[in-house]
Write a protein that holds these residues in place. Structure first.
Motif, mmCIF file in Angstrom:
data_model
loop_
_atom_site.group_PDB
_atom_site.id
_atom_site.type_symbol
_atom_site.label_atom_id
_atom_site.label_comp_id
_atom_site.label_asym_id
_atom_site.label_seq_id
_atom_site.Cartn_x
_atom_site.Cartn_y
_atom_site.Cartn_z
ATOM 1 N N PRO B 193 0.824 -1.210 0.000
ATOM 2 C CA PRO B 193 0.000 0.000 0.000
ATOM 3 C C PRO B 193 0.862 1.265 0.000
ATOM 4 O O PRO B 193 1.925 1.292 0.634
ATOM 5 N N ASP B 194 0.416 2.290 -0.721
ATOM 6 C CA ASP B 194 1.158 3.554 -0.746
ATOM 7 C C ASP B 194 1.050 4.263 0.594
ATOM 8 O O ASP B 194 -0.011 4.254 1.208
ATOM 9 N N PRO B 195 2.122 4.897 1.022
ATOM 10 C CA PRO B 195 2.027 5.686 2.256
ATOM 11 C C PRO B 195 1.217 6.967 2.017
ATOM 12 O O PRO B 195 1.094 7.420 0.885
ATOM 13 N N ASP B 196 0.686 7.505 3.109
ATOM 14 C CA ASP B 196 0.010 8.800 3.050
ATOM 15 C C ASP B 196 1.070 9.867 2.742
ATOM 16 O O ASP B 196 2.005 10.043 3.515
ATOM 17 N N PRO B 197 0.931 10.576 1.602
ATOM 18 C CA PRO B 197 1.975 11.546 1.201
ATOM 19 C C PRO B 197 2.266 12.579 2.286
ATOM 20 O O PRO B 197 3.402 13.033 2.428
ATOM 21 N N ALA B 198 1.234 12.916 3.064
ATOM 22 C CA ALA B 198 1.421 13.935 4.104
ATOM 23 C C ALA B 198 2.340 13.452 5.222
ATOM 24 O O ALA B 198 2.868 14.266 5.982
ATOM 25 N N GLN B 199 2.502 12.147 5.332
ATOM 26 C CA GLN B 199 3.312 11.600 6.424
ATOM 27 C C GLN B 199 4.779 11.398 6.044
ATOM 28 O O GLN B 199 5.593 11.052 6.900
ATOM 29 N N ILE B 200 5.106 11.586 4.772
ATOM 30 C CA ILE B 200 6.476 11.302 4.343
ATOM 31 C C ILE B 200 7.428 12.374 4.873
ATOM 32 O O ILE B 200 7.248 13.561 4.613
ATOM 33 N N ARG B 201 8.423 11.944 5.651
ATOM 34 C CA ARG B 201 9.342 12.861 6.308
ATOM 35 C C ARG B 201 10.611 13.069 5.504
ATOM 36 O O ARG B 201 11.273 14.083 5.628
#
Lengths: 113, 324
Positions: B193-201
């Protein structure tokens, strides 16, 4: 360009680490041992170990060592039979040593503070 | 479907036997696993039981004095990352492969509280048990599945990953095994599953000269997300190994992404290489044989490791560590 047999054509500043001797069997390593050191680090540790029955490698200035570097320490100790004392190693190195099974496979390495 | 009347008899010439034991609720668990254990003890077969609490205690109590002849392993700790389970069985096999009476195990990799991500890796683990032991000495491994607590698709998948099913009195061959979606190739092709873009650090590509920067980045982000210093240092080593694999085997470069997902920190390394050994990271490293030590250590230091690799899209390795 090959300026030193252990450096295999890489300029010294690109190796990321330094090993030096401070007396009978006393060695120090500093810096970072990673893929840049894949050939030089095992070769240098081996030549340090080959000359004597025992050696102490002070790792307190070592900022990082990768699995290949840890493995090189185990292989050199195992291959040469030199009693190797590792001083000032970080927790990750010691834990990795154990998780890789080296504490049972290699009996002539001691960790000390 | 072939049926045998005595579910606990095994032909002497059989190889590795890998059965799912379906049961409904604690009473059936105890009755069925205790019968399996007692049958092993009667035949003087060593048996190792790796299940979680409360089932470990329930079975131990039911066995009474017989429990003294049974080895127990805490699956909660051992199997937190399911990739650590096969090496434990491998040790069990090495200890007993010369035994003339045969030997057995009970292994419970899947329980109701497993996260969706861990569940998929557990199902891959179940399939890889066949890969790991099919060509080895004969022994019998039973994997208990609680039909009351586990959702239907999980039970269906158990039919896909186990050549045999025990669901009461009878033993039968699974008609779903082997499942076409679970070959070594296709497991490595399962989508992530793709990560939530807002969570990418962080997101950065790397080559050999970038390793130091990469390590600093992981250390900084891990600490900022609250990972204790020693575990951050472990994670730095793990990501370094993944990146080193990318540089050495994946075409000289790769990409790192790091994000938070619920209470986990996830690091992902992608490259253009191909992993074709389905058991990579599950074999104890040996001093005289290079390779695989980085992924082995990743499995020991992380709570979950997800490996995906295809010729078309290259290799993705995700490692997860709990933040709490």
């Amino acid at each position: 360009m090959c300026v030193h047999p252990h450096r295999l054509g890489v300029a010294p500043e690109d190796l990321g680490f330094r090993i030096w001797n401070s007396g009978e069997g006393r060695w120090h390593v500093s810096g970072q041992v990673d893929l840049r050191a894949a050939q030089a680090f095992p070769a240098m540790v081996r030549s340090a170990a080959e000359g004597s029955d025992r050696m102490c490698l002070d790792c307190s200035e070592l900022d990082f060592i990768d699995v290949a570097g840890i493995r090189a320490l185990a292989q050199v100790a195992h291959g040469t039979g030199t009693l190797m004392r590792l001083r000032g190693t970080g927790q990750t190195l010691r834990r990795s040593w154990q998780l890789l099974g080296f504490d049972s496979a290699v009996t002539n390495v001691e960790f000390c503070p | 479907m072939t049926m045998t009347t005595a579910g606990h008899q095994r032909p002497a010439d059989a190889g590795f036997r890998h059965d799912a034991l379906l049961y409904a609720g604690p009473e059936q668990f105890v009755a069925r696993t205790a019968a399996f254990v007692r049958d092993a003890l009667e035949q003087e077969q060593p048996i190792l039981v790796a299940v979680i609490e409360p089932r470990r205690s329930l079975l131990r109590d039911e066995l009474g004095q017989d429990a003294e002849h049974v080895e127990f392993l805490d699956m909660w700790n051992l199997g937190r990352n399911p990739a650590r389970i096969i090496p434990a069985w491998q040790q069990w096999v090495e200890r007993h492969q010369g035994s003339t009476n045969g030997f057995r195990g009970i292994g419970e990799p899947i329980w109701a509280e497993r996260s969706p991500q861990a569940l998929v890796e557990c199902q891959i683990h179940e399939q890889l048990l066949n890969t790991a032991f099919d060509d080895g000495p004969p022994w019998w491994l039973l994997c208990p599945y609680d039909t009351e607590a586990l959702p239907e698709p999980v039970i269906t998948r158990a039919h896909d990953t186990h050549p045999g099913i025990l669901d009461g009195e009878a033993h039968h061959r699974s008609t779903h095994y082997p499942h076409h979606e679970l070959s070594a190739d296709s497991m490595f092709a399962m989508p992530l599953p793709d990560p939530d873009p807002a969570q990418i650090r962080s997101r950065r590509s790397f080559r050999l000269p970038d390793l130091t920067t990469l390590r600093t980045e992981v250390d900084t982000q891990a600490r900022a997300l609250g990972l204790p210093a020693t575990r951050a240092t472990d994670l730095v080593l793990v990501v370094n190994e993944l990146a080193t694999n990318s540089i050495r085997h994946g075409g000289g470069d790769g990409t790192l992404r790091l994000w938070r997902e619920h209470d986990e920190l996830v690091c992902e390394v992608r490259d253009a290489g191909l992993i074709d050994d389905p058991l990579i990271g599950r074999r104890r490293p040996r001093l005289d044989r290079p390779g695989g030590a980085g992924l082995w250590l990743s499995n020991q230091l992380c709570d979950l490791v997800q490996i995906r690799s295809t010729r078309e899209s290259g290799t993705i390795v995700r490692v997860r560590v709990a933040l709490s």
